[in-house]
Design an enzyme around this catalytic site. Structure first.
Site, PDB file in Angstrom:
ATOM      1  N   ASP A  21       0.814  -1.225   0.000  1.00  0.00           N
ATOM      2  CA  ASP A  21       0.000   0.000   0.000  1.00  0.00           C
ATOM      3  C   ASP A  21       0.845   1.272   0.000  1.00  0.00           C
ATOM      4  O   ASP A  21       0.470   2.284   0.587  1.00  0.00           O
ATOM      5  CB  ASP A  21      -0.975   0.010   1.192  1.00  0.00           C
ATOM      6  CG  ASP A  21      -1.803  -1.254   1.225  1.00  0.00           C
ATOM      7  OD1 ASP A  21      -2.265  -1.665   0.160  1.00  0.00           O
ATOM      8  OD2 ASP A  21      -1.969  -1.839   2.315  1.00  0.00           O
ATOM      9  N   LYS A  24       2.192   1.966  -5.176  1.00  0.00           N
ATOM     10  CA  LYS A  24       2.941   1.441  -6.334  1.00  0.00           C
ATOM     11  C   LYS A  24       2.156   1.584  -7.626  1.00  0.00           C
ATOM     12  O   LYS A  24       2.720   1.786  -8.672  1.00  0.00           O
ATOM     13  CB  LYS A  24       3.241  -0.056  -6.143  1.00  0.00           C
ATOM     14  CG  LYS A  24       4.215  -0.356  -5.044  1.00  0.00           C
ATOM     15  CD  LYS A  24       4.452  -1.850  -4.938  1.00  0.00           C
ATOM     16  CE  LYS A  24       3.247  -2.632  -4.464  1.00  0.00           C
ATOM     17  NZ  LYS A  24       2.789  -2.352  -3.118  1.00  0.00           N
ATOM     18  N   GLY A  48      -4.016  -4.683  -4.436  1.00  0.00           N
ATOM     19  CA  GLY A  48      -4.985  -3.693  -4.914  1.00  0.00           C
ATOM     20  C   GLY A  48      -4.218  -2.513  -5.450  1.00  0.00           C
ATOM     21  O   GLY A  48      -3.366  -1.960  -4.761  1.00  0.00           O
ATOM     22  N   GLN A 231       2.191  -6.225  -2.960  1.00  0.00           N
ATOM     23  CA  GLN A 231       2.491  -6.213  -1.518  1.00  0.00           C
ATOM     24  C   GLN A 231       3.803  -5.449  -1.260  1.00  0.00           C
ATOM     25  O   GLN A 231       4.044  -4.486  -1.943  1.00  0.00           O
ATOM     26  CB  GLN A 231       2.538  -7.637  -0.938  1.00  0.00           C
ATOM     27  CG  GLN A 231       1.182  -8.333  -0.890  1.00  0.00           C
ATOM     28  CD  GLN A 231       0.823  -9.044  -2.179  1.00  0.00           C
ATOM     29  OE1 GLN A 231       1.649  -9.702  -2.790  1.00  0.00           O
ATOM     30  NE2 GLN A 231      -0.413  -8.913  -2.614  1.00  0.00           N
TER      31      GLN A 231
END
Ligand code: IMP
Length: 432
Positions: A21, A24, A48, A231
């Site tokens: 988070d 990226k 995500g 991640q």
């Protein structure tokens, strides 16, 4: 939009230097403008990525961010685990919004996430009780478990119905014992699973290829290839805060294995670093703030998961973890994101060491227990009150913000070449 004076390519890895988070998606999207191929190398739809184009917001979980440019070939590499229903849905969503997903290429060697993986992810977490990892429950861990016990089903198996059914039957014998006898839940029936998955085969057929060969050919042809990690470093199965990690290698080594290239194909490793730090799920977090400062980071930074909607835990930037990330991935430069979220704090803190009863740690501690009990040693920096979201050059920033960036560079030992001050593509400063 002004084009970026680009980093040396062909091979650039872009990865998260924290617990994920870090933003990226936006940085990859920016760099992808000059890329020919963008490869996701690990993870699955636990990730995500939010990309903002004009007034439109796109949430991607599996397809690489490069899909937004029609000149880019987006690749899902062999190191990924793929839920085919999610992949097809994501392609349909893009198509309905005017983005052509036909270019997406999927490795024949990537492993499939099966319905029993999702079910096991949920029940295994439930059984962990207080020790829960806080997984995304997308079946990621159980799919990688099967990969490593050699019981996995790969994308290529979809195209051989006899082999697919055989592998599914074998897997279900085991999984149904686990589900019923260990986890006290209902078994799964293989027939509808086979039927559903074999229909995915027809729909995915044109996308499946030898992606390692595709990437090798692109590099030989002098094309620019971006390797996109999901991640982050501290969620890496080897280098992260085990067991509170994901089940793959987001660090730079994972890019080589997960895309099927050698180290000589890489000439740049960009670490994406959020100006503060966050994590979702359980596990140690030395600089976590359980007060109004942390609350403000959550609110102003919009720190809620793209995939699960969970509130992220927030805290001050951790320089010990940052140096560690630079080391384990050989990060050559940093993209610093969400600097705008820090506007309005009187003082800013950055951890430069950890103190425990036994010692002071300036390197990431070997013993995981230290991370639970240590106290961060903070360096305090002056804050700034100005809204910096309109800044486009380093000199547009208040002196205190410039100093913060320089401090990050000194701590990390590598330059900060990009600073993001808002979610839009244009809200980015380039530094030489
Ligand atoms: P899993 O990847 O679903 O197995 O979850 C393992 C751990 O990684 C949990 O703490 C998740 O919250 C975390 N995690 C997985 N994907 C992401 C991500 O994209 N961003 C941040 N944390 C993640």
């Amino acid at each position: 939009m002004e084009r970026l004076p680009l980093h040396p390519m062909p091979g650039t890895i872009i990865l998260g230097a924290q617990w994920g988070d870090e933003g990226k998606g936006k940085i990859t999207d920016l760099l992808a403008e000059r890329a020919d191929v963008v490869v996701r190398y690990q993870g699955g739809n636990n990730a995500g990525h939010t990309i903002v184009v004009g007034d439109e917001k796109f949430a991607l979980s599996l397809i690489p961010s490069g899909v937004m440019y029609d000149t880019v070939t987006p690749v899902i590499g062999n190191g990924c685990v793929v839920d085919p229903a999610v992949l097809l849905e994501e392609m349909a969503m893009l198509s309905s919004r005017g983005i052509e997903p036909g270019r997406v290429q999927l490795s024949a060697n990537a492993h499939l996430i099966m319905p029993y993986h999702r079910k096991l992810d949920a029940v295994m977490e439930r059984y962990l009780g207080k020790q829960q990892i806080g997984t995304t429950k997308r079946g990621i861990g159980p799919a990688y478990m099967d990969k490593f016990t050699r019981q996995g089903i790969r994308v290529q198996d979809l195209f051989d119905p006899k082999i697919f059914r055989q592998k599914l039957d074998d897997a279900l014998k085991d999984k149904n014992k686990l589900l019923t006898k260990v986890y006290n839940t209902l078994p799964l029936d293989g027939a509808p699973i086979a039927e559903e998955y074999l229909t995915f085969a027809d729909r995915l057929y044109d996308h499946v290829t030898d992606t390692s060969l595709l990437v090798a050919n692109a590099i030989t042809d002098g094309q620019n290839v971006l390797f996109e990690g999901a991640q982050g470093t501290l969620l890496d199965i080897d280098h992260g805060t085990y067991p509170f990690v994901t089940s793959s290698n987001p660090t730079a080594g994972g890019a080589l294995v997960g895309a099927g290239v050698g180290p000589s194909s890489i000439n740049n490793v960009i670490g994406v670093v959020k100006a503060y730090i966050s994590r979702v799920g359980g596990g140690p977090f030395p600089t976590e703030l359980d007060d109004e400062v942390g609350e403000r980071m959550v609110e102003v930074g919009g720190e809620f998961g793209t995939v699960t909607g969970r509130r992220r835990r927030c805290g001050w930037l951790d320089g010990v973890a940052l140096r560690y990330a630079v080391r384990v991935s050989g990060i050559t430069e940093i993209a610093l994101t969400k600097l705008d979220v820090l506007s309005g704090f009187d003082r800013l803190k950055v951890a430069v060491a950890y103190d425990s009863l036994e010692a002071r740690y300036t390197d990431f501690p070997r013993q995981q227990r230290v991370l639970f009990n240590c106290h961060p040693v903070y360096e305090e920096l002056e804050g700034w009150s100005e809204d910096i979201s309109g800044a486009r050059e380093h000199d547009d920033l208040p002196k205190a913000a410039q100093r913060y960036i320089e401090f990050v560079e000194e701590l990390a030992g590598v330059p900060v070449t990009m600073v993001s001050v808002g979610p839009q593509r244009t809200a980015t400063l380039l530094r030489s």
